[in-house]
Design a protein around this motif. Sequence first.
Motif, PDB file in Angstrom:
ATOM      1  N   PRO A   1       0.934  -1.231   0.080  1.00  0.00           N
ATOM      2  CA  PRO A   1       0.157   0.087  -0.052  1.00  0.00           C
ATOM      3  C   PRO A   1       0.860   1.109  -0.039  1.00  0.00           C
ATOM      4  O   PRO A   1       0.775   2.181  -0.722  1.00  0.00           O
ATOM      5  CB  PRO A   1      -0.827  -0.136   1.342  1.00  0.00           C
ATOM      6  CG  PRO A   1      -1.179  -1.604   1.351  1.00  0.00           C
ATOM      7  CD  PRO A   1       0.421  -2.304   1.046  1.00  0.00           C
ATOM      8  N   LEU A   2       1.790   1.320   0.649  1.00  0.00           N
ATOM      9  CA  LEU A   2       2.932   2.422   0.766  1.00  0.00           C
ATOM     10  C   LEU A   2       3.398   2.823  -0.620  1.00  0.00           C
ATOM     11  O   LEU A   2       3.463   3.728  -1.336  1.00  0.00           O
ATOM     12  CB  LEU A   2       3.962   2.284   1.942  1.00  0.00           C
ATOM     13  CG  LEU A   2       4.682   3.469   2.015  1.00  0.00           C
ATOM     14  CD1 LEU A   2       3.967   4.755   2.320  1.00  0.00           C
ATOM     15  CD2 LEU A   2       5.988   3.304   3.097  1.00  0.00           C
ATOM     16  N   GLN A   3       3.853   1.585  -1.313  1.00  0.00           N
ATOM     17  CA  GLN A   3       4.530   1.720  -2.620  1.00  0.00           C
ATOM     18  C   GLN A   3       3.455   2.128  -3.495  1.00  0.00           C
ATOM     19  O   GLN A   3       4.001   2.981  -4.460  1.00  0.00           O
ATOM     20  CB  GLN A   3       5.119   0.325  -3.093  1.00  0.00           C
ATOM     21  CG  GLN A   3       6.511  -0.017  -2.161  1.00  0.00           C
ATOM     22  CD  GLN A   3       6.745  -1.318  -2.683  1.00  0.00           C
ATOM     23  OE1 GLN A   3       6.002  -2.306  -2.945  1.00  0.00           O
ATOM     24  NE2 GLN A   3       7.843  -1.506  -2.609  1.00  0.00           N
ATOM     25  N   THR A   4       2.312   1.724  -3.262  1.00  0.00           N
ATOM     26  CA  THR A   4       1.106   2.337  -4.421  1.00  0.00           C
ATOM     27  C   THR A   4       0.790   3.712  -4.184  1.00  0.00           C
ATOM     28  O   THR A   4       0.726   4.527  -5.190  1.00  0.00           O
ATOM     29  CB  THR A   4      -0.130   1.473  -3.971  1.00  0.00           C
ATOM     30  OG1 THR A   4       0.063  -0.007  -4.198  1.00  0.00           O
ATOM     31  CG2 THR A   4      -1.400   1.871  -4.878  1.00  0.00           C
ATOM     32  N   GLY A   5       0.830   4.351  -2.860  1.00  0.00           N
ATOM     33  CA  GLY A   5       0.608   5.800  -2.637  1.00  0.00           C
ATOM     34  C   GLY A   5       1.891   6.306  -3.284  1.00  0.00           C
ATOM     35  O   GLY A   5       1.704   7.481  -3.976  1.00  0.00           O
ATOM     36  N   LEU A   6       3.011   5.799  -3.187  1.00  0.00           N
ATOM     37  CA  LEU A   6       4.149   6.742  -3.744  1.00  0.00           C
ATOM     38  C   LEU A   6       4.023   6.726  -5.369  1.00  0.00           C
ATOM     39  O   LEU A   6       4.355   7.703  -6.159  1.00  0.00           O
ATOM     40  CB  LEU A   6       5.601   6.050  -3.321  1.00  0.00           C
ATOM     41  CG  LEU A   6       5.885   6.242  -1.773  1.00  0.00           C
ATOM     42  CD1 LEU A   6       7.135   5.315  -1.689  1.00  0.00           C
ATOM     43  CD2 LEU A   6       6.188   7.529  -1.519  1.00  0.00           C
ATOM     44  N   ARG A   7       3.736   5.717  -5.903  1.00  0.00           N
ATOM     45  CA  ARG A   7       3.596   5.622  -7.386  1.00  0.00           C
ATOM     46  C   ARG A   7       2.681   6.469  -7.739  1.00  0.00           C
ATOM     47  O   ARG A   7       2.564   7.011  -9.055  1.00  0.00           O
ATOM     48  CB  ARG A   7       3.028   4.075  -7.739  1.00  0.00           C
ATOM     49  CG  ARG A   7       4.395   2.998  -7.839  1.00  0.00           C
ATOM     50  CD  ARG A   7       5.182   3.493  -8.816  1.00  0.00           C
ATOM     51  NE  ARG A   7       6.392   2.389  -8.775  1.00  0.00           N
ATOM     52  CZ  ARG A   7       6.267   1.270  -9.684  1.00  0.00           C
ATOM     53  NH1 ARG A   7       5.283   1.331 -10.627  1.00  0.00           N
ATOM     54  NH2 ARG A   7       7.184   0.409  -9.610  1.00  0.00           N
ATOM     55  N   LEU A   8       1.541   6.779  -6.930  1.00  0.00           N
ATOM     56  CA  LEU A   8       0.214   7.683  -7.486  1.00  0.00           C
ATOM     57  C   LEU A   8       0.782   9.304  -7.218  1.00  0.00           C
ATOM     58  O   LEU A   8      -0.060  10.115  -7.615  1.00  0.00           O
ATOM     59  CB  LEU A   8      -0.974   7.389  -6.814  1.00  0.00           C
ATOM     60  CG  LEU A   8      -1.454   6.203  -7.182  1.00  0.00           C
ATOM     61  CD1 LEU A   8      -2.875   5.677  -6.278  1.00  0.00           C
ATOM     62  CD2 LEU A   8      -1.964   6.001  -8.629  1.00  0.00           C
ATOM     63  N   LEU A   9       1.911   9.266  -6.401  1.00  0.00           N
ATOM     64  CA  LEU A   9       2.162  10.714  -6.027  1.00  0.00           C
ATOM     65  C   LEU A   9       2.539  11.556  -7.194  1.00  0.00           C
ATOM     66  O   LEU A   9       2.337  12.803  -7.124  1.00  0.00           O
ATOM     67  CB  LEU A   9       3.443  10.619  -5.133  1.00  0.00           C
ATOM     68  CG  LEU A   9       3.708  11.866  -4.257  1.00  0.00           C
ATOM     69  CD1 LEU A   9       2.183  11.832  -3.083  1.00  0.00           C
ATOM     70  CD2 LEU A   9       4.915  11.387  -3.306  1.00  0.00           C
ATOM     71  N   PRO A  10       3.346  11.033  -8.298  1.00  0.00           N
ATOM     72  CA  PRO A  10       3.354  12.143  -9.489  1.00  0.00           C
ATOM     73  C   PRO A  10       2.277  12.649 -10.184  1.00  0.00           C
ATOM     74  O   PRO A  10       2.214  13.766 -10.516  1.00  0.00           O
ATOM     75  CB  PRO A  10       4.252  11.259 -10.312  1.00  0.00           C
ATOM     76  CG  PRO A  10       4.756  10.137  -9.677  1.00  0.00           C
ATOM     77  CD  PRO A  10       3.867   9.795  -8.441  1.00  0.00           C
ATOM     78  N   LEU A  11       1.156  11.959 -10.120  1.00  0.00           N
ATOM     79  CA  LEU A  11      -0.189  12.529 -10.590  1.00  0.00           C
ATOM     80  C   LEU A  11      -0.631  13.571  -9.862  1.00  0.00           C
ATOM     81  O   LEU A  11      -0.985  14.573 -10.473  1.00  0.00           O
ATOM     82  CB  LEU A  11      -1.239  11.178 -10.524  1.00  0.00           C
ATOM     83  CG  LEU A  11      -2.600  11.433 -11.114  1.00  0.00           C
ATOM     84  CD1 LEU A  11      -3.114  10.161 -11.788  1.00  0.00           C
ATOM     85  CD2 LEU A  11      -3.451  12.036 -10.327  1.00  0.00           C
ATOM     86  N   THR A  12      -0.578  13.443  -8.434  1.00  0.00           N
ATOM     87  CA  THR A  12      -1.064  14.571  -7.846  1.00  0.00           C
ATOM     88  C   THR A  12      -0.108  15.823  -7.779  1.00  0.00           C
ATOM     89  O   THR A  12      -0.684  16.820  -7.744  1.00  0.00           O
ATOM     90  CB  THR A  12      -1.403  14.050  -6.361  1.00  0.00           C
ATOM     91  OG1 THR A  12      -0.400  13.408  -5.821  1.00  0.00           O
ATOM     92  CG2 THR A  12      -2.602  13.181  -6.451  1.00  0.00           C
ATOM     93  N   PHE A  13       1.374  15.703  -7.718  1.00  0.00           N
ATOM     94  CA  PHE A  13       2.139  16.554  -7.924  1.00  0.00           C
ATOM     95  C   PHE A  13       2.028  17.387  -9.141  1.00  0.00           C
ATOM     96  O   PHE A  13       2.007  18.628  -9.359  1.00  0.00           O
ATOM     97  CB  PHE A  13       3.541  16.143  -7.646  1.00  0.00           C
ATOM     98  CG  PHE A  13       3.941  15.737  -6.448  1.00  0.00           C
ATOM     99  CD1 PHE A  13       3.208  16.513  -5.277  1.00  0.00           C
ATOM    100  CD2 PHE A  13       5.120  15.201  -6.253  1.00  0.00           C
ATOM    101  CE1 PHE A  13       3.498  16.065  -3.892  1.00  0.00           C
ATOM    102  CE2 PHE A  13       5.487  14.909  -4.799  1.00  0.00           C
ATOM    103  CZ  PHE A  13       4.814  15.417  -3.733  1.00  0.00           C
ATOM    104  N   ALA A  14       1.619  16.665 -10.317  1.00  0.00           N
ATOM    105  CA  ALA A  14       1.423  17.522 -11.682  1.00  0.00           C
ATOM    106  C   ALA A  14       0.151  18.186 -11.430  1.00  0.00           C
ATOM    107  O   ALA A  14      -0.098  19.297 -12.304  1.00  0.00           O
ATOM    108  CB  ALA A  14       1.229  16.223 -12.742  1.00  0.00           C
ATOM    109  N   ALA A  15      -0.896  17.716 -10.780  1.00  0.00           N
ATOM    110  CA  ALA A  15      -2.162  18.459 -10.756  1.00  0.00           C
ATOM    111  C   ALA A  15      -1.953  19.555  -9.751  1.00  0.00           C
ATOM    112  O   ALA A  15      -2.415  20.868 -10.262  1.00  0.00           O
ATOM    113  CB  ALA A  15      -3.094  17.571  -9.916  1.00  0.00           C
ATOM    114  N   MET A  16      -0.989  19.491  -8.782  1.00  0.00           N
ATOM    115  CA  MET A  16      -0.549  20.742  -7.942  1.00  0.00           C
ATOM    116  C   MET A  16      -0.049  21.662  -9.014  1.00  0.00           C
ATOM    117  O   MET A  16      -0.418  23.241  -8.935  1.00  0.00           O
ATOM    118  CB  MET A  16       0.297  20.339  -7.137  1.00  0.00           C
ATOM    119  CG  MET A  16      -0.345  19.624  -5.864  1.00  0.00           C
ATOM    120  SD  MET A  16       0.936  19.092  -4.646  1.00  0.00           S
ATOM    121  CE  MET A  16       1.890  20.522  -4.340  1.00  0.00           C
TER     122      MET A  16
END
Length: 551
Positions: free
Chosen positions: A312-327
């Motif tokens: 689950p932690l690795q999954t959250g890290l993989r999804l992090l670029p999506l939200t940083f790009a949205a920011m």
Amino acid sequence: MSGTTTAAAASRRRETGAGARRWVVLVVLCVSLLLVAVDATVLHVAVPAVSEDLKPGAMELLWIVDAYPLVCASLLILFGTLGDRVGRRRVLLAGYALFGVASGVAALAHDAHVLIAARALLGVGGAMIMPATLSILRHVFPDRRERALAIGIWSAVAAVGAAIGPLLGGFLLEHFWWGSVFLINIPLMLVSLPVGRMLLPESKGERDGPWDVVGALMAAAGLFLLVLGVKRLGGEAPFGLWTLLFLLTGGGLLTAFVRRQRRRTHPLIDLRTFARPAFSTSVGCIVLAMLALVGLELIAAQYLQLVLHLSPLQTGLRLLPLTFAAMAAGLAGRSVLQRFGPRRMVVSGFCVTAAAVTLLTAMGTKDNSTLLLSGFVLLGFGLETTLFGAYESMLSEAPQTQAGGAAAVGETSYQLGAGIGIALLGSVMNAAYAPGLSSVRGVPASASKSAAHSLGEAYEVADRLGGTRGAALRQAARESFVHGLHVTLFVSVGLLLLGAVMALRLPRVMTCEPPAPEDTPAPPAPDTTPASAVPAPREARHDDRNTRISA
């Protein structure tokens, strides 16, 4: 009259918090949004753990995820208009309290039904919070230039919440039980409640008349039945009697709701606002964008954990670029909007998102981190660009006196798109996934039928079978899931391209009234037209529609 109008605007700015104070108000509103945004995504990485612990059925699992956005979407209009009457800050603070209580109930849920009820209660709290944040923002930032910057910051915080949700959820699942993902709401609530009470200004709309509770309940029931029918489209009897009954009854209730609003002197929603192309188009774009985003994010989280076997932690890290790009897209939104205008901004956002989803169709049963990184970055940037342009156009098109109703409509479209997106794309996914498990060699029909419910359940059945039969079922389930993922992505591409076509109705350029000084009257107009002949503010806004704001 122009001097009087300017003086009134200046007085309004002083009342709502001129200068630095309105930016402090924005910070408080952003914390409010963070509270809701975190809860909207934090459960995604916890779905496998919830499935293992509570053993929900396929439909129950969908409702665990879907109850929050559906209930929230159903009640936004109700609480948005209530805030216009009794005070938006009052409703917001009550939402904080309810959100905290519901989070505690969800964390301690012992079965699927209690968790669904707690998620529904969270939806009620979210419905009290979300329209209040946007309507207060519209109230304290009357100038469109400043409001565009404020919306950019506001939407960037939403992306932060989306990023924090999976990441915190993954961290907590690594060290605690799945219920801990809900406990992170309580500290935010404990901070937001006293700070909001001290700093937020109270504001009300100018609407009178009775509060149409019957109409709000009609809309809520119609939405529930409509989404339930969409859910069943991906089940074992997609065109069965109950499915058609839910769809027809839900559609009928929503049609009756629209007719009721047209007849009432004081409607919950002023349907004349939808006659404005910019407003109605913006609402449609928000629905389509969220329909693609939330459904894809949920499926992506399951793909990363169940197919690639990431934690689950690795999954959250993989999804992090999506939200940083949205920011990044949210913070750059004001400049992009001023330079390119709403039409090109939203159309480009949809096209970039469609390109990202098309790229992600190359995902397979093996990990390709470069592909996922590129696809998620493009996906986050494109979707946030779309949502920023649509939200800004919608709020700017609505009159200040209807800020609560406009905010409720915008958030309803946001949450409705999220709810239907999970239901629709989840149904497409299930419909494409199940046939691949109908004839696995050596696997009994009863085991295949159970495995067809979800990939997690297929793994459990495979473990029980063991040996070559279990290995064959596990491999077939993974391949079927990836096939269903590809089908779902192609459906999403079609919806995104439809959104790009719809966005062609938006205005070509960003237009707004000339800014007025906060404390001094504006200089008189250069012509000699008598004051009595100067058009009313709404007409003046129409005359200034071709004013171009340079980048």
